[in-house]
Design an enzyme around this catalytic site. Structure first.
Site, PDB file in Angstrom:
ATOM      1  N   LYS A  12       0.830  -1.208   0.000  1.00 30.83           N
ATOM      2  CA  LYS A  12       0.000   0.000   0.000  1.00 30.83           C
ATOM      3  C   LYS A  12       0.870   1.266   0.000  1.00 30.83           C
ATOM      4  CE  LYS A  12      -3.629  -2.449   2.583  1.00 30.83           C
ATOM      5  NZ  LYS A  12      -4.612  -2.341   3.675  1.00 30.83           N
ATOM      6  N   TYR A  52     -12.370  -3.775  -2.663  1.00 32.87           N
ATOM      7  CA  TYR A  52     -12.804  -3.824  -1.264  1.00 32.87           C
ATOM      8  C   TYR A  52     -14.329  -3.899  -1.132  1.00 32.87           C
ATOM      9  CZ  TYR A  52      -8.084  -2.876   0.563  1.00 32.87           C
ATOM     10  OH  TYR A  52      -6.756  -2.971   0.917  1.00 32.87           O
ATOM     11  N   THR A  94      -4.304  -8.003  10.797  1.00 37.72           N
ATOM     12  CA  THR A  94      -4.720  -6.776  10.091  1.00 37.72           C
ATOM     13  C   THR A  94      -4.373  -5.530  10.900  1.00 37.72           C
ATOM     14  OG1 THR A  94      -6.591  -8.025   9.211  1.00 37.72           O
ATOM     15  CG2 THR A  94      -6.707  -5.633   9.012  1.00 37.72           C
ATOM     16  N   ASN A 115      -1.760  -0.075   7.022  1.00 33.34           N
ATOM     17  CA  ASN A 115      -1.147  -1.310   7.539  1.00 33.34           C
ATOM     18  C   ASN A 115      -0.234  -2.002   6.521  1.00 33.34           C
ATOM     19  OD1 ASN A 115      -3.136  -2.257   5.858  1.00 33.34           O
ATOM     20  ND2 ASN A 115      -4.050  -3.663   7.331  1.00 33.34           N
ATOM     21  N   HIS A 118      -1.701  -5.665   1.775  1.00 36.97           N
ATOM     22  CA  HIS A 118      -2.931  -6.447   1.668  1.00 36.97           C
ATOM     23  C   HIS A 118      -2.560  -7.802   1.087  1.00 36.97           C
ATOM     24  CE1 HIS A 118      -6.920  -7.818   0.417  1.00 36.97           C
ATOM     25  NE2 HIS A 118      -6.312  -8.203  -0.691  1.00 36.97           N
ATOM     26  N   GLU A 129      -9.561 -11.290  -6.976  1.00 34.46           N
ATOM     27  CA  GLU A 129      -8.689 -10.107  -6.923  1.00 34.46           C
ATOM     28  C   GLU A 129      -7.655 -10.105  -8.058  1.00 34.46           C
ATOM     29  OE1 GLU A 129      -9.005  -9.821  -2.030  1.00 34.46           O
ATOM     30  OE2 GLU A 129      -7.083 -10.258  -2.956  1.00 34.46           O
TER      31      GLU A 129
HETATM   32  P1  CMP Z   1      -6.584  -5.319   3.999  1.00 36.25           P
HETATM   33  O1  CMP Z   1      -5.852  -6.563   4.235  1.00 36.25           O
HETATM   34  O2  CMP Z   1      -6.155  -4.419   2.891  1.00 36.25           O
HETATM   35  O3  CMP Z   1      -8.107  -5.710   3.754  1.00 36.25           O
HETATM   36  C1  CMP Z   1      -9.183  -4.894   4.121  1.00 36.25           C
HETATM   37  C2  CMP Z   1      -8.751  -3.677   4.857  1.00 36.25           C
HETATM   38  O4  CMP Z   1      -9.768  -3.018   5.579  1.00 36.25           O
HETATM   39  C3  CMP Z   1      -7.758  -4.087   5.930  1.00 36.25           C
HETATM   40  O5  CMP Z   1      -6.541  -4.457   5.337  1.00 36.25           O
HETATM   41  C4  CMP Z   1      -7.712  -2.868   6.780  1.00 36.25           C
HETATM   42  O6  CMP Z   1      -6.852  -1.871   6.268  1.00 36.25           O
HETATM   43  C5  CMP Z   1      -9.155  -2.389   6.674  1.00 36.25           C
HETATM   44  N1  CMP Z   1      -9.914  -2.764   7.890  1.00 36.25           N
HETATM   45  C6  CMP Z   1     -10.371  -3.987   8.187  1.00 36.25           C
HETATM   46  N2  CMP Z   1     -11.031  -3.953   9.378  1.00 36.25           N
HETATM   47  C7  CMP Z   1     -10.959  -2.682   9.821  1.00 36.25           C
HETATM   48  C8  CMP Z   1     -11.438  -2.016  10.988  1.00 36.25           C
HETATM   49  N3  CMP Z   1     -12.115  -2.671  11.920  1.00 36.25           N
HETATM   50  N4  CMP Z   1     -11.180  -0.702  11.107  1.00 36.25           N
HETATM   51  C9  CMP Z   1     -10.474  -0.039  10.161  1.00 36.25           C
HETATM   52  N5  CMP Z   1     -10.009  -0.623   9.006  1.00 36.25           N
HETATM   53  C10 CMP Z   1     -10.239  -1.934   8.851  1.00 36.25           C
END
Ligand code: CMP
Length: 139
Positions: A12, A52, A94, A115, A118, A129
């Site tokens: 990211k 998403y 996550t 974070n 992904h 995806e």
């Molecule tokens: P990712 O692995 O990219 O897949 C979905 C994304 O949604 C996840 O990483 C997080 O960045 C985001 N995400 C998932 N759960 C939450 C949450 N409870 N609060 C904020 N962001 C979230």
């Protein structure tokens, strides 16, 4: 016989900004995953919302879309034995605050949205995806 599996991985915008693209790729390669596709793109809103779509309606959805579309990302297909689970364990939880030390998100993540990486959460998600980001690439 070993069945090669695929996972769609996104480094990211914060991963690019933190200058850890090489470090992240090395962590995957060191665990015997190999790169079969890779590109650097600026994900647009339409593609981000499709990627998403399962998170639509969640309170964090807008922040997630604004973040992933804010700057360039590196998108790749990683292949190897049990690729989805292997990628998930290298990435960590996550939420970086909950991730085990030594995982990518624990070591480099800022918060649950910012974070770093992904990775697909299942083989079915990986197929969906990969088709979104690399048209006509699936076997
Ligand atoms: P990712 O692995 O990219 O897949 C979905 C994304 O949604 C996840 O990483 C997080 O960045 C985001 N995400 C998932 N759960 C939450 C949450 N409870 N609060 C904020 N962001 C979230």
């Amino acid at each position: 016989m070993v069945f090669m599996k695929k996972s769609l991985v996104i480094i990211k915008p914060d991963g690019i900004g933190k200058k850890i693209v090489g470090e992240i790729i090395s962590r995957f390669e060191n665990e015997n995953l190999y790169i079969s596709k890779l590109k650097m793109i600026h994900i647009d809103r339409e593609l981000a919302c499709m990627h998403y779509c399962d998170h639509k309606g969640k309170p964090y959805f807008e922040r997630l879309i604004n973040y992933i579309t804010a700057d360039s990302s590196v998108v790749m297909v990683l292949e190897g034995e049990d690729a989805v689970n292997k990628v998930r364990s290298i990435m960590g939880n996550t939420d970086p605050a909950k991730a085990i030390s030594g995982t990518i998100r624990s070591d480099f993540g800022t918060d649950i949205t910012i974070n770093v990486v992904h990775g697909s959460d299942s083989t079915e998600s990986a197929e969906r995806e990969i088709k979104l980001f690399f048209k006509n690439y699936y076997q």
